[in-house]
Design a protein around this motif. Sequence first.
Motif, short mmCIF file in Angstrom:
data_model
loop_
_atom_site.label_atom_id
_atom_site.label_comp_id
_atom_site.label_asym_id
_atom_site.label_seq_id
_atom_site.Cartn_x
_atom_site.Cartn_y
_atom_site.Cartn_z
N VAL A 54 1.75 7.10 -6.82
CA VAL A 54 0.70 8.06 -7.16
C VAL A 54 1.14 9.48 -6.82
O VAL A 54 0.92 10.42 -7.61
CB VAL A 54 -0.61 7.70 -6.43
N HIS A 63 7.48 3.39 2.48
CA HIS A 63 7.64 4.59 1.65
C HIS A 63 9.10 4.77 1.21
O HIS A 63 9.59 5.90 1.08
CB HIS A 63 7.14 5.85 2.38
N GLN A 67 -6.36 2.14 -6.78
CA GLN A 67 -7.07 2.34 -5.52
C GLN A 67 -6.61 3.62 -4.81
O GLN A 67 -7.39 4.24 -4.08
CB GLN A 67 -6.86 1.15 -4.58
N GLN A 68 -5.36 3.99 -5.02
CA GLN A 68 -4.80 5.17 -4.37
C GLN A 68 -5.02 6.44 -5.20
O GLN A 68 -4.49 7.50 -4.86
CB GLN A 68 -3.31 4.98 -4.09
N ALA A 70 2.29 1.87 -3.51
CA ALA A 70 1.29 2.42 -4.41
C ALA A 70 1.08 3.92 -4.16
O ALA A 70 0.98 4.72 -5.10
CB ALA A 70 -0.03 1.66 -4.27
N ARG A 71 1.05 4.31 -2.88
CA ARG A 71 0.88 5.73 -2.55
C ARG A 71 2.07 6.55 -3.03
O ARG A 71 1.90 7.67 -3.54
CB ARG A 71 0.71 5.90 -1.04
N GLU A 73 0.83 -1.20 0.00
CA GLU A 73 0.00 0.00 0.00
C GLU A 73 0.87 1.25 0.00
O GLU A 73 0.57 2.22 -0.71
CB GLU A 73 -0.91 -0.01 1.23
N LEU A 115 -3.75 -1.83 -7.07
CA LEU A 115 -3.28 -1.12 -5.88
C LEU A 115 -3.04 0.36 -6.18
O LEU A 115 -3.42 1.24 -5.39
CB LEU A 115 -1.98 -1.75 -5.37
N ILE A 116 -2.41 0.65 -7.32
CA ILE A 116 -2.13 2.03 -7.69
C ILE A 116 -3.43 2.78 -7.98
O ILE A 116 -3.63 3.92 -7.54
CB ILE A 116 -1.17 2.08 -8.89
#
Length: 292
Positions: A49, A274, A114-115, A45-46, A42, A111-112
């Motif tokens: 984005v 991250h 979704q963000q 993916a954040r 997750e 996943l990407i």
Amino acid sequence: MSSVPQSVGLLIEALPYIRKFRGKTFVIKYGGNAMVEPHLKEGFARDIVLMKLVGMNPVIVHGGGPQIGQLLARVGKESRFVQGMRVTDQETMDIVEMVLGGLVNKEIVHLINQQGGKAVGLSGKDGAMIKARKLALRADPAGLPSEIIDIGHVGEVMEINAELVSLLDTGDFIPVIAPIGIGEDGATYNINADLVAGHLASTLRAEKLLLLTNTAGVLDGQGQLIPQMTSELTERLIREGVISGGMLPKVRCALEAVSRGAGAAHIVDGRVEHAVLLEVLTDAGVGTLIGP
């Protein structure tokens, strides 16, 4: 309350990097723990984005070895490796393509998206992107001529046509690429994701190549992280045996990408949440930078 000044400090630290890298391309090889553990997936993916939102152009190349091994085991097919390469007959290649181009690729895209991103899943066969040839492994028994070992549908990159990736990059899309190539004979080949990412980074003249790993980065003889290395220092550490084992092919991949046009390469600790943003947008980073 104490976290607020720290957060503001990080934003201020990131600002010059955001300005510098706006419009630049980043090729990111996604694999290891970052691709398995839910909170790391997750976070990755954040990161991607956010990079796109502030004007950078991330391009993802992913692996999927563990997932391939799991599905092979479920269908009762044993995984065999030679010099770290999976022996890939036609039946195995069918499963590899299904896992990489289907299950894994679409999960990353999802996943990407979704963000809040707009990811597009591709394989190297789309748009004739990755032209490949059969990889010839050589065995060198002591005192004997080298012998070529046939490990099936395992390939190496001959050429990358990045027109489709560039087209997506100029829009709001994020390409997510499975490392599958097509040969001149029409055969499909499984290719090491690090190698695909390196070739793609040099073809696109990317600002940076990031290789996510399950280690802190490149370590010196005392086991301490080396934050930054020139090509010359990297070559010396290879000659001295400081860089060896599984890190060696990643470092060679990074060196080749830089020598062929990528601005820099980073070997990044994907176990850190991250990690991509920390490496790209902070002074300290979380890995090893290899520059010209």
